[in-house]
Motif scaffolding. Structure first.
Motif, PDB file in Angstrom:
ATOM      1  N   VAL A   6       1.042   1.046  -6.219  1.00 25.77           N
ATOM      2  CA  VAL A   6       1.559   0.144  -5.186  1.00 25.77           C
ATOM      3  C   VAL A   6       0.718   0.253  -3.926  1.00 25.77           C
ATOM      4  CG1 VAL A   6       3.542  -0.392  -3.732  1.00 25.77           C
ATOM      5  CG2 VAL A   6       3.885   0.211  -6.127  1.00 25.77           C
ATOM      6  N   VAL A   7       0.461   1.477  -3.482  1.00 20.64           N
ATOM      7  CA  VAL A   7      -0.336   1.694  -2.270  1.00 20.64           C
ATOM      8  C   VAL A   7      -1.745   1.150  -2.465  1.00 20.64           C
ATOM      9  CG1 VAL A   7      -1.359   3.463  -0.783  1.00 20.64           C
ATOM     10  CG2 VAL A   7       1.025   3.668  -1.515  1.00 20.64           C
ATOM     11  N   PHE A   8      -2.339   1.426  -3.617  1.00 19.83           N
ATOM     12  CA  PHE A   8      -3.691   0.953  -3.889  1.00 19.83           C
ATOM     13  C   PHE A   8      -3.768  -0.570  -3.868  1.00 19.83           C
ATOM     14  CE2 PHE A   8      -7.109  -0.303  -6.792  1.00 19.83           C
ATOM     15  CZ  PHE A   8      -8.180   0.328  -6.177  1.00 19.83           C
ATOM     16  N   SER A   9      -2.808  -1.234  -4.479  1.00 19.58           N
ATOM     17  CA  SER A   9      -2.847  -2.698  -4.518  1.00 19.58           C
ATOM     18  C   SER A   9      -2.641  -3.301  -3.129  1.00 19.58           C
ATOM     19  CB  SER A   9      -1.821  -3.247  -5.505  1.00 19.58           C
ATOM     20  OG  SER A   9      -0.511  -2.920  -5.084  1.00 19.58           O
ATOM     21  N   VAL A  10      -1.796  -2.676  -2.314  1.00 24.52           N
ATOM     22  CA  VAL A  10      -1.603  -3.170  -0.946  1.00 24.52           C
ATOM     23  C   VAL A  10      -2.894  -3.012  -0.142  1.00 24.52           C
ATOM     24  CG1 VAL A  10      -0.401  -2.746   1.227  1.00 24.52           C
ATOM     25  CG2 VAL A  10       0.893  -2.878  -0.897  1.00 24.52           C
ATOM     26  N   LEU A  11      -3.535  -1.856  -0.259  1.00 22.24           N
ATOM     27  CA  LEU A  11      -4.793  -1.640   0.467  1.00 22.24           C
ATOM     28  C   LEU A  11      -5.876  -2.599  -0.007  1.00 22.24           C
ATOM     29  CD1 LEU A  11      -4.899   2.243   0.707  1.00 22.24           C
ATOM     30  CD2 LEU A  11      -4.363   0.601   2.511  1.00 22.24           C
ATOM     31  N   MET A  12      -5.947  -2.869  -1.300  1.00 19.87           N
ATOM     32  CA  MET A  12      -6.937  -3.818  -1.813  1.00 19.87           C
ATOM     33  C   MET A  12      -6.636  -5.244  -1.340  1.00 19.87           C
ATOM     34  SD  MET A  12      -9.208  -2.090  -3.267  1.00 19.87           S
ATOM     35  CE  MET A  12     -10.156  -3.411  -3.962  1.00 19.87           C
ATOM     36  N   SER A  13      -5.373  -5.568  -1.163  1.00 16.61           N
ATOM     37  CA  SER A  13      -5.002  -6.900  -0.680  1.00 16.61           C
ATOM     38  C   SER A  13      -5.357  -7.087   0.787  1.00 16.61           C
ATOM     39  CB  SER A  13      -3.505  -7.136  -0.871  1.00 16.61           C
ATOM     40  OG  SER A  13      -3.185  -7.117  -2.232  1.00 16.61           O
ATOM     41  N   LEU A  14      -5.458  -5.992   1.529  1.00 16.20           N
ATOM     42  CA  LEU A  14      -5.798  -6.086   2.944  1.00 16.20           C
ATOM     43  C   LEU A  14      -7.304  -6.147   3.193  1.00 16.20           C
ATOM     44  CD1 LEU A  14      -3.203  -3.634   4.498  1.00 16.20           C
ATOM     45  CD2 LEU A  14      -3.243  -6.118   4.670  1.00 16.20           C
ATOM     46  N   ALA A  45       2.763 -10.464   3.322  1.00 21.14           N
ATOM     47  CA  ALA A  45       3.113 -10.129   1.935  1.00 21.14           C
ATOM     48  C   ALA A  45       2.861  -8.658   1.653  1.00 21.14           C
ATOM     49  CB  ALA A  45       2.309 -10.996   0.975  1.00 21.14           C
ATOM     50  N   CYS A  46       1.798  -8.118   2.194  1.00 20.94           N
ATOM     51  CA  CYS A  46       1.510  -6.694   2.009  1.00 20.94           C
ATOM     52  C   CYS A  46       2.580  -5.845   2.679  1.00 20.94           C
ATOM     53  CB  CYS A  46       0.144  -6.340   2.578  1.00 20.94           C
ATOM     54  SG  CYS A  46      -1.215  -7.008   1.619  1.00 20.94           S
ATOM     55  N   GLY A  47       3.017  -6.248   3.847  1.00 17.35           N
ATOM     56  CA  GLY A  47       4.078  -5.514   4.532  1.00 17.35           C
ATOM     57  C   GLY A  47       5.388  -5.600   3.785  1.00 17.35           C
ATOM     58  N   GLY A  48       5.672  -6.750   3.207  1.00 19.72           N
ATOM     59  CA  GLY A  48       6.913  -6.922   2.461  1.00 19.72           C
ATOM     60  C   GLY A  48       6.908  -6.203   1.130  1.00 19.72           C
ATOM     61  N   SER A  49       5.726  -5.981   0.558  1.00 18.12           N
ATOM     62  CA  SER A  49       5.671  -5.327  -0.751  1.00 18.12           C
ATOM     63  C   SER A  49       6.051  -3.859  -0.669  1.00 18.12           C
ATOM     64  CB  SER A  49       4.281  -5.468  -1.360  1.00 18.12           C
ATOM     65  OG  SER A  49       3.356  -4.700  -0.627  1.00 18.12           O
ATOM     66  N   GLY A  50       5.866  -3.249   0.473  1.00 18.30           N
ATOM     67  CA  GLY A  50       6.202  -1.838   0.616  1.00 18.30           C
ATOM     68  C   GLY A  50       7.585  -1.600   1.159  1.00 18.30           C
ATOM     69  N   SER A  51       8.357  -2.653   1.377  1.00 18.38           N
ATOM     70  CA  SER A  51       9.666  -2.483   2.002  1.00 18.38           C
ATOM     71  C   SER A  51      10.816  -2.489   1.000  1.00 18.38           C
ATOM     72  CB  SER A  51       9.886  -3.584   3.041  1.00 18.38           C
ATOM     73  OG  SER A  51       9.927  -4.839   2.404  1.00 18.38           O
ATOM     74  N   GLY A  52      10.528  -2.313  -0.283  1.00 23.45           N
ATOM     75  CA  GLY A  52      11.576  -2.281  -1.296  1.00 23.45           C
ATOM     76  C   GLY A  52      12.390  -1.004  -1.218  1.00 23.45           C
ATOM     77  N   ALA A  53      13.424  -0.932  -1.995  1.00 23.21           N
ATOM     78  CA  ALA A  53      14.280   0.250  -2.016  1.00 23.21           C
ATOM     79  C   ALA A  53      13.508   1.446  -2.571  1.00 23.21           C
ATOM     80  CB  ALA A  53      15.503  -0.025  -2.880  1.00 23.21           C
ATOM     81  N   PRO A  54      13.694   2.633  -1.983  1.00 21.12           N
ATOM     82  CA  PRO A  54      13.005   3.821  -2.494  1.00 21.12           C
ATOM     83  C   PRO A  54      13.411   4.095  -3.937  1.00 21.12           C
ATOM     84  CG  PRO A  54      14.065   4.278  -0.383  1.00 21.12           C
ATOM     85  CD  PRO A  54      14.502   2.911  -0.816  1.00 21.12           C
ATOM     86  N   GLY A  55      12.434   4.373  -4.765  1.00 21.73           N
ATOM     87  CA  GLY A  55      12.706   4.677  -6.161  1.00 21.73           C
ATOM     88  C   GLY A  55      12.878   3.454  -7.045  1.00 21.73           C
ATOM     89  N   ALA A  56      12.798   2.270  -6.464  1.00 20.28           N
ATOM     90  CA  ALA A  56      12.951   1.055  -7.263  1.00 20.28           C
ATOM     91  C   ALA A  56      11.737   0.879  -8.162  1.00 20.28           C
ATOM     92  CB  ALA A  56      13.097  -0.163  -6.350  1.00 20.28           C
ATOM     93  N   VAL A  57      11.973   0.367  -9.336  1.00 15.96           N
ATOM     94  CA  VAL A  57      10.870   0.116 -10.253  1.00 15.96           C
ATOM     95  C   VAL A  57      10.146  -1.126  -9.772  1.00 15.96           C
ATOM     96  CG1 VAL A  57      10.242  -0.462 -12.615  1.00 15.96           C
ATOM     97  CG2 VAL A  57      12.059   1.197 -12.171  1.00 15.96           C
TER      98      VAL A  57
END
Length: 70
Positions: A6-14, A45-57
């Motif tokens: 998740v972190v890698f894909s967000v960084l690549m999107s930025l 979208a990158c900011g919203g992708s990391g705002s999900g519930a902790p532990g969510a699949v």
């Protein structure tokens, strides 16, 4: 250092917005209104992708609480 998918894909999107800003600041390249809008939407979208519930699949089945199948 190991980054989650998740972190890698967000960084690549930025990377494209960062490159566009570098082109603006370093090379003086102008962006159109559509390009500015697209850049803002990608960052949001990158900011919203990391705002999900902790532990969510997340997409792809990866979960920080579940060990990887690899």
């Amino acid at each position: 250092m190991h980054a989650s998918p998740v972190v890698f894909s967000v960084l690549m999107s930025l990377a494209p917005p960062a490159a566009a800003l570098a082109g603006l600041l370093v090379l003086g390249q102008a962006l159109t209104h559509i390009q500015w809008l697209a850049m803002v939407l990608v960052v949001l979208a990158c900011g919203g992708s990391g705002s999900g519930a902790p532990g969510a699949v997340r997409a792809g089945g990866w979960s920080p609480t579940r060990p990887s199948a690899h």
